[in-house]
Enzyme design. Structure first.
Site, PDB file in Angstrom:
ATOM      1  N   ASN A  69      -5.585   7.498   4.651  1.00 48.14           N
ATOM      2  CA  ASN A  69      -5.264   6.696   5.834  1.00 48.14           C
ATOM      3  C   ASN A  69      -3.821   6.960   6.217  1.00 48.14           C
ATOM      4  O   ASN A  69      -2.907   6.775   5.403  1.00 48.14           O
ATOM      5  CB  ASN A  69      -5.439   5.196   5.533  1.00 48.14           C
ATOM      6  CG  ASN A  69      -5.323   4.352   6.791  1.00 48.14           C
ATOM      7  OD1 ASN A  69      -6.192   4.414   7.659  1.00 48.14           O
ATOM      8  ND2 ASN A  69      -4.247   3.586   6.898  1.00 48.14           N
ATOM      9  N   GLU A  70      -3.647   7.438   7.423  1.00 48.81           N
ATOM     10  CA  GLU A  70      -2.302   7.621   7.974  1.00 48.81           C
ATOM     11  C   GLU A  70      -1.345   8.266   6.982  1.00 48.81           C
ATOM     12  O   GLU A  70      -0.368   7.648   6.525  1.00 48.81           O
ATOM     13  CB  GLU A  70      -1.736   6.273   8.442  1.00 48.81           C
ATOM     14  CG  GLU A  70      -2.528   5.675   9.580  1.00 48.81           C
ATOM     15  CD  GLU A  70      -1.952   4.377  10.107  1.00 48.81           C
ATOM     16  OE1 GLU A  70      -1.182   3.730   9.386  1.00 48.81           O
ATOM     17  OE2 GLU A  70      -2.278   4.001  11.236  1.00 48.81           O
TER      18      GLU A  70
ATOM     19  N   ARG B 184       0.856  -1.188   0.000  1.00 46.27           N
ATOM     20  CA  ARG B 184       0.000   0.000   0.000  1.00 46.27           C
ATOM     21  C   ARG B 184       0.887   1.231   0.000  1.00 46.27           C
ATOM     22  O   ARG B 184       2.102   1.124   0.098  1.00 46.27           O
ATOM     23  CB  ARG B 184      -0.934  -0.020   1.202  1.00 46.27           C
ATOM     24  CG  ARG B 184      -0.208   0.069   2.521  1.00 46.27           C
ATOM     25  CD  ARG B 184      -1.185  -0.037   3.672  1.00 46.27           C
ATOM     26  NE  ARG B 184      -0.534   0.261   4.923  1.00 46.27           N
ATOM     27  CZ  ARG B 184      -1.072  -0.001   6.114  1.00 46.27           C
ATOM     28  NH1 ARG B 184      -2.257  -0.546   6.209  1.00 46.27           N
ATOM     29  NH2 ARG B 184      -0.419   0.306   7.204  1.00 46.27           N
TER      30      ARG B 184
ATOM     31  N   PHE C  61      -2.734 -11.954  10.312  1.00 46.06           N
ATOM     32  CA  PHE C  61      -2.735 -12.303  11.731  1.00 46.06           C
ATOM     33  C   PHE C  61      -2.892 -11.087  12.642  1.00 46.06           C
ATOM     34  O   PHE C  61      -2.660 -11.183  13.844  1.00 46.06           O
ATOM     35  CB  PHE C  61      -1.477 -13.108  12.085  1.00 46.06           C
ATOM     36  CG  PHE C  61      -1.491 -14.475  11.439  1.00 46.06           C
ATOM     37  CD1 PHE C  61      -2.454 -15.406  11.791  1.00 46.06           C
ATOM     38  CD2 PHE C  61      -0.587 -14.808  10.442  1.00 46.06           C
ATOM     39  CE1 PHE C  61      -2.507 -16.658  11.184  1.00 46.06           C
ATOM     40  CE2 PHE C  61      -0.627 -16.055   9.831  1.00 46.06           C
ATOM     41  CZ  PHE C  61      -1.592 -16.983  10.200  1.00 46.06           C
ATOM     42  N   HIS C  62      -3.274  -9.959  12.064  1.00 44.50           N
ATOM     43  CA  HIS C  62      -3.505  -8.793  12.906  1.00 44.50           C
ATOM     44  C   HIS C  62      -4.853  -8.914  13.611  1.00 44.50           C
ATOM     45  O   HIS C  62      -5.764  -9.572  13.130  1.00 44.50           O
ATOM     46  CB  HIS C  62      -3.460  -7.521  12.064  1.00 44.50           C
ATOM     47  CG  HIS C  62      -3.330  -6.298  12.903  1.00 44.50           C
ATOM     48  ND1 HIS C  62      -2.134  -5.939  13.486  1.00 44.50           N
ATOM     49  CD2 HIS C  62      -4.235  -5.384  13.282  1.00 44.50           C
ATOM     50  CE1 HIS C  62      -2.322  -4.839  14.188  1.00 44.50           C
ATOM     51  NE2 HIS C  62      -3.585  -4.487  14.077  1.00 44.50           N
TER      52      HIS C  62
ATOM     53  N   GLU D  52      -8.379   3.714  15.517  1.00 40.54           N
ATOM     54  CA  GLU D  52      -7.921   2.325  15.421  1.00 40.54           C
ATOM     55  C   GLU D  52      -7.135   1.958  16.669  1.00 40.54           C
ATOM     56  O   GLU D  52      -6.355   2.762  17.189  1.00 40.54           O
ATOM     57  CB  GLU D  52      -6.933   2.150  14.255  1.00 40.54           C
ATOM     58  CG  GLU D  52      -7.507   2.165  12.886  1.00 40.54           C
ATOM     59  CD  GLU D  52      -6.407   1.896  11.850  1.00 40.54           C
ATOM     60  OE1 GLU D  52      -5.416   1.213  12.169  1.00 40.54           O
ATOM     61  OE2 GLU D  52      -6.544   2.402  10.727  1.00 40.54           O
TER      62      GLU D  52
ATOM     63  N   GLU E 195      -1.877  -8.584   6.389  1.00 41.66           N
ATOM     64  CA  GLU E 195      -2.095  -8.423   7.828  1.00 41.66           C
ATOM     65  C   GLU E 195      -3.024  -9.511   8.366  1.00 41.66           C
ATOM     66  O   GLU E 195      -3.844  -9.267   9.257  1.00 41.66           O
ATOM     67  CB  GLU E 195      -2.648  -7.029   8.107  1.00 41.66           C
ATOM     68  CG  GLU E 195      -1.592  -5.982   7.834  1.00 41.66           C
ATOM     69  CD  GLU E 195      -1.995  -4.570   8.210  1.00 41.66           C
ATOM     70  OE1 GLU E 195      -1.112  -3.786   8.561  1.00 41.66           O
ATOM     71  OE2 GLU E 195      -3.206  -4.253   8.128  1.00 41.66           O
TER      72      GLU E 195
HETATM   73  C1  GLA Z   1      -2.516   0.964  10.719  1.00 40.42           C
HETATM   74  C2  GLA Z   1      -3.404   1.022   9.507  1.00 40.42           C
HETATM   75  C3  GLA Z   1      -4.285  -0.165   9.356  1.00 40.42           C
HETATM   76  C4  GLA Z   1      -3.546  -1.420   9.712  1.00 40.42           C
HETATM   77  C5  GLA Z   1      -3.030  -1.319  11.094  1.00 40.42           C
HETATM   78  C6  GLA Z   1      -2.345  -2.587  11.532  1.00 40.42           C
HETATM   79  O1  GLA Z   1      -2.954   1.615  11.814  1.00 40.42           O
HETATM   80  O2  GLA Z   1      -4.183   2.184   9.432  1.00 40.42           O
HETATM   81  O3  GLA Z   1      -4.689  -0.194   8.019  1.00 40.42           O
HETATM   82  O4  GLA Z   1      -2.484  -1.593   8.838  1.00 40.42           O
HETATM   83  O5  GLA Z   1      -2.095  -0.277  11.142  1.00 40.42           O
HETATM   84  O6  GLA Z   1      -1.435  -2.375  12.547  1.00 40.42           O
END
Ligand code: GLA
Length: 685
Positions: free
Chosen positions: A150-151, A112, A355-356, A305, A353
């Site tokens: 996002n971020e 990404r 296993f997140h 989040e 991700e």
């Molecule tokens: C960030 C992202 C999410 C995801 C989490 C996982 O905060 O915004 O998309 O990748 O991390 O830790």
């Protein structure tokens, strides 16, 4: 009312990625969301290739159906623009708009955030998809907020970046003469004769030019803000009633100026992932929450989040202990968040991700993780009163009396390779100060010194951890506040350089020298692993200084080595205030003594008797009253003294009522992991 449109409950839910699942699963999702008490989902964060499968061709059918499904279940949608993850067609059509690393490697899709934020084609594509989403959903009743991107955090070193970097430099410096002066470019033959000779600081032979590096950080942060502004302008026009945010990754996202972003979003939102388990994790969560509230200038904000159970971070896995996710969520709410949202709702079966953590883990709803989510949904459902914005002229949601200075310029400047020690890190120093306060039971804000010098008057004590770079205005603002009665503690290497990263001649700590009543003649960095004794049984490591008194008195002296007998910690009475200087990196016990002495001198006590050492007490201003939260993060029963009417947290999320009270006024025993919320002011009838 909460930070999002039309919702007066604590927001609970998470990132929802229905595009990864067949439609029959969506109905199961809606059913489980109702069981857990979910009232908010964030949709579309990484959906670009599902929304726009080919350039200019949109498929909104699936999104229409999901949004309608959520709406039918009374769940508000925080709708994202998917611009953090351009689809494969973008790489093929616009190779020039992909990011290039400092080593010259051209990235392509496959993960990404593969785009150059300076590239025109990326900007245009981002504006187009934001426009399409705004047109289609800008007035949809289910949409309670926009989650732009996002971020933000991408950085690139390609030709598009070079071009915009030069434009930014022209605007900052006006002419090349001024730039050459600021960059001290006569050193190593770097004098620029034409603007197009200037490049982003890509890989080079040896140490790069530090002022060029700092300017590039400033520029990169500004580029990200420009990207946000472009989308914000579109969405504000198409969706005027819906507030905008973008989620900050905390606390380590370097290419980002949180203060500038905080001033432009309608509400601040953050993503917070613990760096440690247990009590240390709680201290870290408090740090993230206090940062968020500070970047929101004291207003309510949103935890967008966090991890529900297992955090999958490269090289590190953290599992939340039973009950931990509830306590952490409540910490955030107590510290000003209007919600507790998660990444993510349902665990995917594959992908990077896989296993997140998720609210619905791989094992399904018959799991500890989902039961804890349901429990959390129920508790948050009982806390509706906290989301009333604070009333009054000083409408800060939490009002700490202590602040810690946080200045991105110093953060970036301390990343420079051209320092006399590689020990310094602003983030680590700020975090150490915050952690110390947290264990003392004291909340803190972060402040930017020159934001509004009068804003410092809200605080009795200001900690200034190694603020290497200080402008004259910052120094004057701090000095005036000390003279008005403030207590400041300033750490070593602060005030040494100006905004161009030029050393202030005449002695280090130059910008703050007068306030501190000292002159730092020479730094004495220490080799790794070497500790120097100081009076009182403590020690200094990594960094010491030769300090000359210019009005200050000595608190503690070095007790060994070449600096033996010289001041290590000093104190200067100035006007009605006091400025303390700490010239060394201190061992933990001495660091604690410095902070606790400063708290005592400034008259700041723990939030309640018994708070501290892992028991967190926070007062959140809500409407015309105050809600007090007390959370025991330790494994022992602890006693805190509280006064107020406990909120009944046992009733059902369906609103089934439980009676509040009875009133407590005195010691309250909190079992390991227990928490209590009280109305400090009488509850409205
Ligand atoms: C960030 C992202 C999410 C995801 C989490 C996982 O905060 O915004 O998309 O990748 O991390 O830790």
């Amino acid at each position: 009312m909460s930070v999002v449109r039309g919702v007066d409950r604590v927001l609970f839910g998470g990132d929802y990625n229905p595009e990864q699942w067949p439609e029959h699963v969506w109905h199961d999702d809606a059913r489980l969301m109702a069981i857990a008490g979910v009232n908010t989902v964030t949709l579309g964060v990484f959906s670009w290739s599902s929304i726009e499968p080919r350039e200019g061709e949109y498929d909104f059918g699936w999104l229409d159906r999901v949004i309608d499904l959520m709406h039918a279940h009374g769940i508000g949608v925080v709708l994202a623009t998917p611009t953090a993850s351009p689809p494969p067609w973008f790489t093929k059509a616009h190779p020039e708009a992909l990011n290039r690393t400092a080593d010259g490697v051209q990235l392509v899709h496959g993960s990404r955030d593969v785009y150059d934020p300076s590239a025109d084609a990326y900007r245009a594509a981002a504006r187009r998809v934001a426009t399409a989403l705004g047109e289609r959903y800008g007035r949809h009743e289910a949409v309670v907020a926009w989650h732009v991107h996002n971020e933000y955090g991408s950085v690139s070193y390609g030709p598009a970046t070079d071009r915009r970097f030069r434009e930014w430099l022209r605007a900052r410096y006006g002419d090349l003469g001024r730039l050459n002066e600021a960059w001290w470019s006569a050193f190593w033959s770097q004098r620029y004769a034409e603007w197009d000779e200037i490049l982003a600081p890509q890989a080079t032979q040896y140490l790069p030019n530090p002022t060029q590096m700092l300017d590039f950080r400033r520029f990169s942060a500004e580029v990200l803000l420009e990207c946000y502004r472009e989308q914000a302008e579109i969405l504000r026009a198409l969706s005027p009633d819906v507030p905008l945010t973008t989620n900050f990754m905390l606390p380590t996202w370097l290419h980002f100026d949180h203060w500038d972003f905080g001033a432009e979003v309608d509400f601040v939102s953050i993503d917070h992932y613990s760096d440690s388990p247990g009590v240390e994790g709680a201290a870290h969560a408090a740090f993230g929450a206090d940062q968020a509230r500070s970047f929101a200038r004291g207003r309510p904000w949103l935890l967008m989040e966090q991890g529900a159970n297992v955090t999958q971070v490269p090289g590190r896995m953290l599992v939340k202990e039973p009950g931990e996710v509830i306590r952490t969520s409540l910490q955030h709410v107590a510290r000003g968040s209007d919600g507790a949202l998660f990444f993510q709702w349902r665990a995917p079966l594959a992908g990077a991700e896989v296993f997140h953590s998720s609210m619905v883990p791989h094992s399904g709803p018959d799991s500890r993780a989902f039961r804890e989510m349901t429990e959390l949904g129920r508790v948050l459902g009982r806390l509706t009163d906290v989301v009333a914005p604070p009333e009054g002229s000083d409408a800060r949601v939490v009002t700490p009396r202590v602040a810690i200075a946080w200045e991105p310029d110093s953060w970036w400047a301390l990343e420079s390779a051209s320092l006399p020690s590689d020990h310094f890190s602003l983030l680590a120093s700020v975090r150490r100060a915050h952690r110390e306060l947290w264990f003392a039971g004291v909340s803190a804000d972060l402040v930017r010194l020159d934001d509004d010098p009068a804003a410092l008057d809200a605080y009795d004590l200001l900690l200034v951890p190694s603020q290497l770079l200080a402008t004259d205005e910052q120094a004057a603002g701090l000095d005036a506040w000390v003279r008005r009665g403030g207590h400041a503690v300033v750490w070593c290497f602060s005030g040494t350089v100006d905004a161009d990263l030029h050393v202030r001649p005449g002695g280090y700590s130059g910008a703050f020298a007068e306030t501190l009543g000292i002159r730092v003649e020479e730094p004495h960095p220490l080799p790794k692993g070497v500790a120097i004794a100081i009076e009182g049984g403590g020690s200094a490591h990594d960094w010491t200084e030769h300090v000359e008194l210019r009005g200050a008195s000595v608190v503690t002296r070095y007790a060994e080595g070449v600096l033996s007998g010289e001041p290590a910690i000093t104190e200067n009475r100035r006007g009605d205030g006091v400025a303390t200087y700490v010239s060394a990196e201190l061992d933990d016990a001495t660091f604690t003594t410095v902070v606790t002495s400063a708290l005592a001198a400034a008259g700041v006590r723990a939030e309640a008797p018994g708070a501290g050492g892992g028991v967190e007490v926070v007062r959140r201003h809500a409407g015309s009253g105050v809600v007090v939260a007390a959370i025991n993060h330790t494994a022992e029963t602890r006693t805190v003294t509280l006064r107020g009417t406990p909120i009944d947290l046992e009733g059902g999320a369906d609103g089934a009522d439980g009676a509040d009270g009875p009133v407590v006024d005195g010691p309250v025993d909190l079992a390991p992991g227990a928490f209590v919320f009280l109305h400090e002011a009488p509850s409205p009838a």
